[in-house]
Write a protein that holds these residues in place. Structure first.
Motif, mmCIF file in Angstrom:
data_model
loop_
_atom_site.group_PDB
_atom_site.id
_atom_site.type_symbol
_atom_site.label_atom_id
_atom_site.label_comp_id
_atom_site.label_asym_id
_atom_site.label_seq_id
_atom_site.Cartn_x
_atom_site.Cartn_y
_atom_site.Cartn_z
ATOM 1 N N ASP A 308 17.629 48.853 15.038
ATOM 2 C CA ASP A 308 17.899 49.389 13.799
ATOM 3 C C ASP A 308 19.424 49.272 13.449
ATOM 4 N N ALA A 309 19.718 48.148 12.900
ATOM 5 C CA ALA A 309 21.221 47.868 12.589
ATOM 6 C C ALA A 309 21.558 48.392 11.417
ATOM 7 N N TYR A 310 22.758 49.113 11.379
ATOM 8 C CA TYR A 310 23.367 49.707 9.904
ATOM 9 C C TYR A 310 22.427 50.752 9.695
ATOM 10 N N SER A 311 22.318 51.866 10.660
ATOM 11 C CA SER A 311 21.077 52.844 10.522
ATOM 12 C C SER A 311 21.300 53.968 9.739
ATOM 13 N N GLY A 312 22.571 54.108 9.453
ATOM 14 C CA GLY A 312 23.015 55.366 8.552
ATOM 15 C C GLY A 312 22.621 56.559 9.338
ATOM 16 N N VAL A 313 22.082 57.509 8.575
ATOM 17 C CA VAL A 313 21.408 58.665 9.550
ATOM 18 C C VAL A 313 20.204 58.751 10.226
ATOM 19 N N GLY A 314 20.010 57.387 10.347
ATOM 20 C CA GLY A 314 18.807 57.037 11.552
ATOM 21 C C GLY A 314 17.467 56.899 10.608
ATOM 22 N N THR A 315 17.222 57.114 9.478
ATOM 23 C CA THR A 315 16.012 57.378 8.880
ATOM 24 C C THR A 315 14.869 56.364 9.231
ATOM 25 N N ILE A 316 15.184 54.886 9.044
ATOM 26 C CA ILE A 316 14.244 53.720 9.001
ATOM 27 C C ILE A 316 13.768 53.851 10.525
ATOM 28 N N GLY A 317 14.805 53.843 11.341
ATOM 29 C CA GLY A 317 14.539 53.596 12.774
ATOM 30 C C GLY A 317 13.764 54.851 13.105
ATOM 31 N N GLU A 361 29.706 43.848 17.097
ATOM 32 C CA GLU A 361 30.392 44.193 18.469
ATOM 33 C C GLU A 361 29.392 44.591 19.458
ATOM 34 N N TYR A 362 28.606 45.614 18.932
ATOM 35 C CA TYR A 362 27.502 46.421 19.780
ATOM 36 C C TYR A 362 26.368 45.111 20.459
ATOM 37 N N ILE A 363 25.910 44.148 19.457
ATOM 38 C CA ILE A 363 24.994 43.202 19.819
ATOM 39 C C ILE A 363 25.572 42.038 20.606
ATOM 40 N N SER A 364 26.657 41.759 20.172
ATOM 41 C CA SER A 364 27.352 40.433 21.175
ATOM 42 C C SER A 364 27.621 41.116 22.635
ATOM 43 N N LYS A 365 27.808 42.373 22.952
ATOM 44 C CA LYS A 365 28.119 42.655 24.181
ATOM 45 C C LYS A 365 26.663 43.177 24.766
ATOM 46 N N SER A 366 25.721 43.305 24.286
ATOM 47 C CA SER A 366 24.469 44.162 24.873
ATOM 48 C C SER A 366 23.449 42.986 25.293
ATOM 49 N N ASP A 367 22.878 43.491 26.567
ATOM 50 C CA ASP A 367 21.906 42.475 27.148
ATOM 51 C C ASP A 367 20.701 42.827 26.836
ATOM 52 N N GLU A 368 20.055 43.932 25.944
ATOM 53 C CA GLU A 368 18.836 44.324 25.607
ATOM 54 C C GLU A 368 17.933 43.137 25.110
ATOM 55 N N ASP A 369 16.822 43.224 25.696
ATOM 56 C CA ASP A 369 15.665 42.086 24.883
ATOM 57 C C ASP A 369 15.210 42.866 23.541
ATOM 58 N N ILE A 370 15.603 42.304 22.731
ATOM 59 C CA ILE A 370 15.134 42.786 21.338
ATOM 60 C C ILE A 370 14.015 42.017 20.712
ATOM 61 N N ASP A 371 12.875 42.784 20.364
ATOM 62 C CA ASP A 371 11.774 42.056 19.808
ATOM 63 C C ASP A 371 11.859 41.904 18.235
ATOM 64 N N ILE A 372 12.321 42.957 17.793
ATOM 65 C CA ILE A 372 12.475 43.171 16.207
ATOM 66 C C ILE A 372 13.686 43.724 15.741
ATOM 67 N N LEU A 373 14.347 42.936 14.589
ATOM 68 C CA LEU A 373 15.686 43.493 14.198
ATOM 69 C C LEU A 373 15.350 44.113 12.723
ATOM 70 N N ILE A 374 15.714 45.270 12.457
ATOM 71 C CA ILE A 374 15.603 45.924 10.974
ATOM 72 C C ILE A 374 17.120 45.880 10.600
ATOM 73 N N MET A 375 17.520 45.440 9.775
ATOM 74 C CA MET A 375 18.951 45.508 9.354
ATOM 75 C C MET A 375 19.183 45.847 8.004
ATOM 76 N N ASP A 376 20.071 46.804 7.450
ATOM 77 C CA ASP A 376 20.341 47.227 6.379
ATOM 78 C C ASP A 376 21.661 47.359 6.203
ATOM 79 N N PRO A 377 22.619 46.535 5.968
ATOM 80 C CA PRO A 377 24.137 46.618 5.863
ATOM 81 C C PRO A 377 24.590 47.028 4.386
#
Ligand code: SAH
Length: 446
Positions: A308-317, A361-377
């Protein structure tokens, strides 16, 4: 010398909600005119290749033109669409999303009709108004006239929660009775600058924030006691001190004057705490439709890792976490990040990791395997670092939520060599204004 062009035909509406007039090769943007209408237009100025004008005389009225509920809607600038029927507003928002995708992203795809509200008025849960004095020393509050700092007094606002206006009126009376001076922008003197009201949709809770120039202003105790006795619906009052010469409303210093200092509200069964400065979606009814449509695009099986990128106070995630294996929420703002962690605790959610960082910056350094991206910039959209890492990682599914069709389309253009658009659903989070929120579902091309 004033220049008037007669018999101009409005052919479209701009992304800011202004009527678009073609005069030969020239384009004129003009408030308060809708497609199909004609007017004599006074040219005001020329900027960035287009003219800006003002309607002098209007004829050929559109069948979509209606009586606005608010008398100052033509000068306040907040509601560009109050004179336009709600059906026409929704049509125009759907069209704007379709055109942005086709013009900027070169994607010709089906755009579902914009989801509206049954009652598109009095939805806003966050109200902020400047206070000042008029020539006769009477306290006034209202909205700034578009592009100015002139306060236009207002009885009540058509898009704000109805509980706000009676409180604002009593604050005005109390300031007068108790001789508490309002802030004067020119002299920098006075005490009360703004009042901010936040309302809860699901709970009987309401917060008043007094934005002042000094902590503990004289008469404060009496003022608070009197306000609460006149308005028992107020559950908390916060004082926020802002003594800088700036357009930013809130300062950094805060003190709780009454109640717990925050209110709470629910979205889709989860509870969120809202403090004076927290980001929280302003339309509590439409946010549930927005999140439901977005999350319905995911076939959850409790196995997914969701970013959940650009997550604010975490609501959708946090809402997504109920059906996913794990959620990683990334937010750049420290206080929103802190609120998000508290919101997880409050709702007994244990499978969300919160990261306070720039999403790219986070995603370019992370080695997590992500299945789904929710983004709300934010309105400015995402950036190349973020989007190119998403492409390198070949994340299978993207749910892009956007409050700006133009930057959304720009980002989709960037992703389009690897992703196809499966779903586009505009949602009307901001009736009576030209703003539109859009959900886009994208999948990795085979
Ligand atoms: N998804 C949330 C918030 C959306 S608003 C909701 O529905 O309520 C956009 C959020 O993106 C804001 O909280 C803002 O602080 C955050 N943000 C802005 N730029 C960012 C960046 N570069 N990296 C991470 N978060 C960012």
């Amino acid at each position: 010398m004033t220049k008037i062009i007669s018999n101009c035909l409005c052919v479209d509406i701009s992304s800011e909600g202004k009527g678009v007039i073609k005069n030969g090769k020239d384009i004129i943007f003009c408030d308060g005119i809708f497609p199909g209408e004609k007017a004599d237009v006074e040219i005001l100025y020329h900027r960035a290749g287009v003219y800006f004008g003002k309607v002098r005389k209007l004829y050929n009225l559109s069948k979509d033109r209606i009586q606005p509920r608010c008398k100052i809607c033509t000068s306040c600038g907040g509601c560009q669409y109050q004179q336009y029927s709600y059906e026409a507003q929704l049509r125009s928002k759907t069209k704007r999303v379709k055109e942005a995708l086709s013009r900027i992203a070169k994607v010709d795809t089906k755009v579902l009709p914009c989801i509206g509200m049954d009652n598109p008025y009095n939805y806003r849960n966050k109200i902020q108004v400047p206070f000042n004095k008029d020539k006769n020393g009477k306290v006034k509050f209202g909205f700034y006239k578009e592009n100015s700092h002139i306060i236009m007094p207002i009885k009540e606002c058509a898009i704000e929660d109805k509980r706000a206006a009676p409180i604002l009126w009593d604050i005005k009376l109390l300031l007068e009775e108790m001789n508490i001076p309002c802030y004067n922008e020119d002299s920098g003197k006075g005490i009360l600058r703004y009042v901010l009201i936040r309302t809860s949709h699901h709970y009987e809770e309401l917060m008043v924030v007094l934005v002042t120039t000094q902590m503990n202003f004289p008469g404060q105790r009496n003022f608070i006691n009197e306000l609460v006795s006149r308005h028992p619906e107020i559950t908390t009052i916060v004082e926020n001190v802002n003594n800088r010469h700036t357009n930013v409303i809130l300062g950094n210093q805060e003190k709780v004057l009454y109640g717990p200092g925050h209110i709470k509200d629910d979205i889709l069964g989860l509870t969120f705490e809202i403090s004076a400065s927290s980001f929280f979606q302003v339309n509590p009814i439409q946010v549930e439709k927005l999140y439901t449509c977005a999350l319905n695009l995911i076939d959850f099986s409790k196995k997914e890792v969701v970013l959940d990128a650009y997550s604010g106070v975490g609501t959708i995630g946090l809402i997504a976490s109920k059906n996913a294996k794990r959620v990683i929420s990334v937010e750049i703002n420290k206080s929103a990040h802190k609120n998000a962690i508290e919101n997880a605790k409050r709702n007994d959610v244990n499978n969300v990791d919160f990261v306070c960082a720039d999403a790219g910056e986070y995603i370019s350094k992370s080695d997590e395997d992500i299945d789904i991206l929710i983004m709300d910039p934010p309105r400015s959209g995402s950036d190349e670092t973020f989007l190119s890492t998403v492409m390198n990682k070949k994340i299978k599914k993207i749910i892009y939520i956007s409050c700006n069709p133009e930057t959304l389309a720009r980002d989709i253009e960037f992703l389009s060599s690897m992703y196809k658009v499966d779903y586009v659903q505009p949602v009307d989070m901001f009736p009576m204004t030209a703003h539109v929120e859009t959900i886009v579902g994208l999948s990795l091309k085979k």
